[in-house]
Design a protein around this motif. Structure first.
Motif, PDB file in Angstrom:
ATOM      1  N   ASP A  37      -1.202   4.347  -2.433  1.00 18.82           N
ATOM      2  CA  ASP A  37      -2.544   4.864  -1.969  1.00 18.82           C
ATOM      3  C   ASP A  37      -2.403   6.304  -1.485  1.00 18.82           C
ATOM      4  OD1 ASP A  37      -3.744   2.727  -2.536  1.00 18.82           O
ATOM      5  OD2 ASP A  37      -3.551   1.771  -0.634  1.00 18.82           O
ATOM      6  N   ARG A  78     -10.905  -0.776   1.989  1.00 23.83           N
ATOM      7  CA  ARG A  78      -9.885  -1.831   2.139  1.00 23.83           C
ATOM      8  C   ARG A  78     -10.307  -2.985   3.004  1.00 23.83           C
ATOM      9  NH1 ARG A  78      -4.097  -0.130   3.568  1.00 23.83           N
ATOM     10  NH2 ARG A  78      -4.351   1.328   1.851  1.00 23.83           N
ATOM     11  N   ARG A  82     -11.425  -6.776   1.754  1.00 22.18           N
ATOM     12  CA  ARG A  82     -10.721  -7.934   2.370  1.00 22.18           C
ATOM     13  C   ARG A  82     -11.665  -8.751   3.316  1.00 22.18           C
ATOM     14  NH1 ARG A  82      -4.802  -5.687   3.141  1.00 22.18           N
ATOM     15  NH2 ARG A  82      -5.835  -4.816   5.043  1.00 22.18           N
TER      16      ARG A  82
END
Lengths: 154, 231
Positions: A37, A78, A82
């Motif tokens: 990343d 992210r 999630r």
């Protein structure tokens, strides 16, 4: 603006790339959690600078802003994917660091402030310019982040 | 800096030490990005094409389910489940009555005049070919020629053989297609009295009214109307 930035401003893109790639990867690595990343964020930032290099007054500053924004964007994405908070790091890991684990749990904005202050060693004014926010906001958010860290670590 | 700042700085520096140190060639980075962009563009274009084709397919299937034009083949079953009815004179003038998809096949020298009402749902009733009829259902004047282009789905169709207006006598064949049954070519075999024609017509009218009522009821219930027959 630091003297190295002024030099980089006058430098060609190749010089900027050579001089700034590693520091930007370090910054991105503090902002995001994985090597992949971090590299992706930095490479995207360099591509953005490359496209506008001739029209940017301060390529180094622009690059840093791109990296920080890219890192925050990646953290936000992210979290959205999630829908859960970051999982705590494994305490049995030899590289486990309680202080940095506390930094990881900070909100993305505060994490970016801490990274710019303690990794890049920027002043409040430089952080404000990088994040395009008032210096008062930088001070108050940084104070809040450090208070949180102090509470977590102690 | 105080001790706490040192702790944070140390933690951040310790983390940053593990950052990758290799510096890839920027040309490779650019090439990778361009390739990714090209792939996304191709995928997006492909998606647009697929969506367009799907839209055309939906449109085409919707068009198939809607009433067509007289003479065009139908891919959907007709609304009537009863057997096709054809009756009428053989070769002579008279009234021919038929229900279903009608294909007119005439010899070049044959003149066949008549009336046919195309009563497919959602389509204005049209008369594909007319000849004025008197009160007994007989043609007044041979004004219209029925030929292949008039073929189509007719809920009821009265044809008046026109051999009295032309020679040789017509060798008209009426082909009736119902549902998925194979096309059935029926030669008109019997003449139909005006009373019998009126009775059949009344029955057809009752069926049509029932079908319309059913369609209206289904529309009120919010159910899609049944696929209707038609060309």
């Amino acid at each position: 603006m630091t003297s190295s930035e002024t030099t980089a401003m006058r430098a060609t893109f190749d010089e900027l790339y050579r001089n700034k790639y590693r520091p930007m990867v370090r910054l991105a690595y503090v902002l995001v959690d994985t090597t992949e990343d971090a590299e992706q964020v930095v490479q995207d930032a360099f591509v953005a600078v490359y496209k506008r290099f001739d029209s940017i007054d301060n390529p180094a500053g622009y690059l840093r802003t791109c990296v920080v924004n890219g890192g925050r964007k990646m953290l936000r994405r992210r979290r959205v994917v999630r829908r859960t908070p970051d999982a705590p790091a494994d305490p049995t890991d030899l590289t486990f660091n309680h202080a940095f684990d506390a930094i990881r749990r900070l909100p993305a904005d505060q994490r970016a402030l801490v990274a710019l202050r303690y990794e890049q060693q920027l002043t409040d004014a430089e952080i404000a310019a990088t994040l395009s926010m008032p210096i008062g906001t930088v001070k108050s958010r940084l104070h809040r982040a450090i208070s949180t860290l102090r509470k977590e670590i102690s | 800096m105080n001790d706490f700042d040192d702790i944070i700085s140390g933690a951040v520096a310790g983390r940053a030490e593990h950052a990758p140190t290799n510096v890839p060639d920027f040309g490779d980075i650019l090439a990778t990005r361009q390739e990714r962009l090209r792939r996304r563009t191709v995928l997006a274009a492909g998606g647009l094409v697929v969506a367009g084709l799907a839209g055309i397919g939906l449109f085409a299937s919707a068009a198939d389910e809607s009433p067509g034009v007289a003479g065009e083949p139908s891919t959907t079953p007709p609304r009537f489940d009863e057997a096709p009815q054809t009756t009428g004179p053989s070769g002579d003038s008279g009234i021919w009555y038929c229900v279903g998809r009608v294909t007119f096949t005439t010899t070049p020298t044959t003149t066949v005049a008549g009336t046919g009402r195309d009563t497919r749902p959602n389509e204005p009733t049209t008369t594909t070919s007319t000849v004025p009829l008197d009160s007994a259902g007989e043609p007044v004047t041979p004004t219209t020629l029925l030929n292949e282009s008039d073929s189509g789905y007719y809920e009821h169709c009265r044809l008046v053989g026109a051999d009295e207006f032309s020679t040789p006598a017509p060798t008209t064949t009426v082909t009736v297609v119902e549902g998925t049954a194979p096309p059935m070519t029926t030669t008109i075999v019997a003449s139909l009295s005006p009373e019998e024609a009126a009775r059949l017509e009344a029955e057809a009218e009752a069926r049509r009214a029932a079908a319309q009522e059913e369609a209206r009821r289904l529309a009120e219930e919010g159910t899609a109307p049944p696929t209707t027959g038609g060309g």
